[in-house]
Design a protein around this motif. Structure first.
Motif, mmCIF file in Angstrom:
data_model
loop_
_atom_site.group_PDB
_atom_site.id
_atom_site.type_symbol
_atom_site.label_atom_id
_atom_site.label_comp_id
_atom_site.label_asym_id
_atom_site.label_seq_id
_atom_site.Cartn_x
_atom_site.Cartn_y
_atom_site.Cartn_z
ATOM 1 N N LYS A 16 -25.749 8.287 48.724
ATOM 2 C CA LYS A 16 -27.321 9.017 48.792
ATOM 3 C C LYS A 16 -28.126 8.353 49.109
ATOM 4 N N VAL A 17 -28.070 7.066 49.358
ATOM 5 C CA VAL A 17 -29.544 6.291 49.763
ATOM 6 C C VAL A 17 -29.905 6.991 51.357
ATOM 7 N N PRO A 18 -30.929 7.577 51.014
ATOM 8 C CA PRO A 18 -31.689 8.104 52.988
ATOM 9 C C PRO A 18 -31.427 7.260 53.565
ATOM 10 N N ALA A 19 -30.739 7.897 54.887
ATOM 11 C CA ALA A 19 -30.958 7.239 56.309
ATOM 12 C C ALA A 19 -31.886 6.147 56.446
ATOM 13 N N PRO A 20 -33.260 7.090 56.273
ATOM 14 C CA PRO A 20 -34.504 5.874 56.896
ATOM 15 C C PRO A 20 -35.088 5.326 55.824
ATOM 16 N N VAL A 21 -34.451 5.043 54.338
ATOM 17 C CA VAL A 21 -34.446 3.918 54.235
ATOM 18 C C VAL A 21 -33.666 2.837 54.676
ATOM 19 N N LEU A 22 -32.771 3.411 54.213
ATOM 20 C CA LEU A 22 -31.834 2.165 55.278
ATOM 21 C C LEU A 22 -32.354 1.954 56.144
ATOM 22 N N ASP A 23 -32.775 2.892 56.971
ATOM 23 C CA ASP A 23 -32.863 2.301 58.607
ATOM 24 C C ASP A 23 -33.861 0.890 58.439
ATOM 25 N N ASN A 24 -35.093 1.165 57.548
ATOM 26 C CA ASN A 24 -35.726 0.238 57.364
ATOM 27 C C ASN A 24 -35.124 -1.067 56.929
ATOM 28 N N ILE A 25 -34.442 -0.635 56.306
ATOM 29 C CA ILE A 25 -33.820 -2.386 55.652
ATOM 30 C C ILE A 25 -33.328 -3.681 57.072
ATOM 31 N N PHE A 26 -32.571 -2.561 57.585
ATOM 32 C CA PHE A 26 -32.155 -3.053 58.443
ATOM 33 C C PHE A 26 -31.847 -3.642 59.501
ATOM 34 N N SER A 27 -34.048 -3.107 59.996
ATOM 35 C CA SER A 27 -34.698 -3.230 60.825
ATOM 36 C C SER A 27 -35.472 -4.871 60.453
ATOM 37 N N ASN A 28 -35.450 -5.208 59.349
ATOM 38 C CA ASN A 28 -36.242 -5.737 58.952
ATOM 39 C C ASN A 28 -34.765 -7.520 58.291
ATOM 40 N N GLU A 29 -34.782 -8.554 59.242
ATOM 41 C CA GLU A 29 -34.115 -9.526 59.060
ATOM 42 C C GLU A 29 -34.495 -9.757 57.432
ATOM 43 N N VAL A 30 -35.273 -9.552 57.178
ATOM 44 C CA VAL A 30 -35.368 -10.856 55.301
ATOM 45 C C VAL A 30 -34.925 -9.566 54.345
ATOM 46 N N ASP A 31 -35.004 -8.412 54.470
ATOM 47 C CA ASP A 31 -34.438 -6.868 53.615
ATOM 48 C C ASP A 31 -33.266 -7.969 54.013
ATOM 49 N N ARG A 32 -32.475 -7.223 55.226
ATOM 50 C CA ARG A 32 -31.621 -7.137 55.698
ATOM 51 C C ARG A 32 -30.515 -8.017 55.334
ATOM 52 N N GLN A 33 -31.161 -9.464 55.071
ATOM 53 C CA GLN A 33 -30.085 -10.749 55.022
ATOM 54 C C GLN A 33 -30.076 -10.982 52.624
ATOM 55 N N VAL A 34 -31.243 -10.449 52.508
ATOM 56 C CA VAL A 34 -31.056 -10.173 51.459
ATOM 57 C C VAL A 34 -30.251 -8.824 50.979
ATOM 58 N N LEU A 35 -29.772 -7.690 51.509
ATOM 59 C CA LEU A 35 -28.845 -7.246 51.679
ATOM 60 C C LEU A 35 -27.359 -6.858 51.602
ATOM 61 N N MET A 36 -27.245 -8.274 52.305
ATOM 62 C CA MET A 36 -26.017 -8.454 52.833
ATOM 63 C C MET A 36 -25.357 -9.338 52.030
ATOM 64 N N GLY A 37 -26.256 -10.500 51.238
ATOM 65 C CA GLY A 37 -26.065 -10.652 50.794
ATOM 66 C C GLY A 37 -25.718 -10.392 48.987
ATOM 67 N N ALA A 38 -26.940 -9.655 48.042
ATOM 68 C CA ALA A 38 -25.899 -9.396 47.020
ATOM 69 C C ALA A 38 -24.789 -8.801 47.872
ATOM 70 N N TRP A 39 -24.917 -7.850 48.874
ATOM 71 C CA TRP A 39 -23.225 -7.090 48.729
ATOM 72 C C TRP A 39 -22.281 -8.333 48.757
ATOM 73 N N ASN A 40 -22.004 -9.369 49.844
ATOM 74 C CA ASN A 40 -21.689 -10.517 49.631
ATOM 75 C C ASN A 40 -20.631 -10.696 48.202
ATOM 76 N N ALA A 41 -22.378 -11.068 47.170
ATOM 77 C CA ALA A 41 -22.154 -11.430 46.285
ATOM 78 C C ALA A 41 -21.637 -10.511 45.064
ATOM 79 N N LEU A 42 -21.857 -9.513 45.222
ATOM 80 C CA LEU A 42 -20.995 -8.363 44.364
ATOM 81 C C LEU A 42 -19.019 -7.765 44.727
ATOM 82 N N ILE A 43 -19.100 -8.561 45.475
ATOM 83 C CA ILE A 43 -17.295 -8.515 47.128
ATOM 84 C C ILE A 43 -17.320 -9.650 46.060
ATOM 85 N N GLN A 44 -17.443 -10.830 45.731
ATOM 86 C CA GLN A 44 -16.989 -12.164 45.821
ATOM 87 C C GLN A 44 -16.304 -12.043 43.923
#
Length: 76
Positions: A16-44
């Motif tokens: 239920k994360v709103p699409a506009p929030v995710l669009d904003n995160i994924f459109s910003n390189e720094v925010d996207r890298q932080v999100l993907m880094g956190a995602w990969n760290a939790l998966i690991q």
């Protein structure tokens, strides 16, 4: 958008994360890298994709002061 990012996006939408929030995160390189880094760290650390999405969604809601029960109102 590559497959991994699309997968993360869709998992966060499932929690239920709103699409506009995710669009904003994924459109910003720094925010996207932080999100993907956190995602990969939790998966690991052994979390499933759903557990990871839930934890990150909770952080997004907390950081933006959004009530997840009313997140659909944000998209309207």
């Amino acid at each position: 958008m590559d497959i991994e990012r699309y997968n993360v996006y869709e998992h966060l939408r499932d929690f239920k994360v709103p699409a506009p929030v995710l669009d904003n995160i994924f459109s910003n390189e720094v925010d996207r890298q932080v999100l993907m880094g956190a995602w990969n760290a939790l998966i690991q650390d052994g979390y499933s994709q759903d557990e990871t999405a839930k934890k990150i969604a909770e952080l997004i809601f907390q950081d933006l002061d959004i009530d997840p029960d009313h997140s659909s109102d944000v998209e309207k």
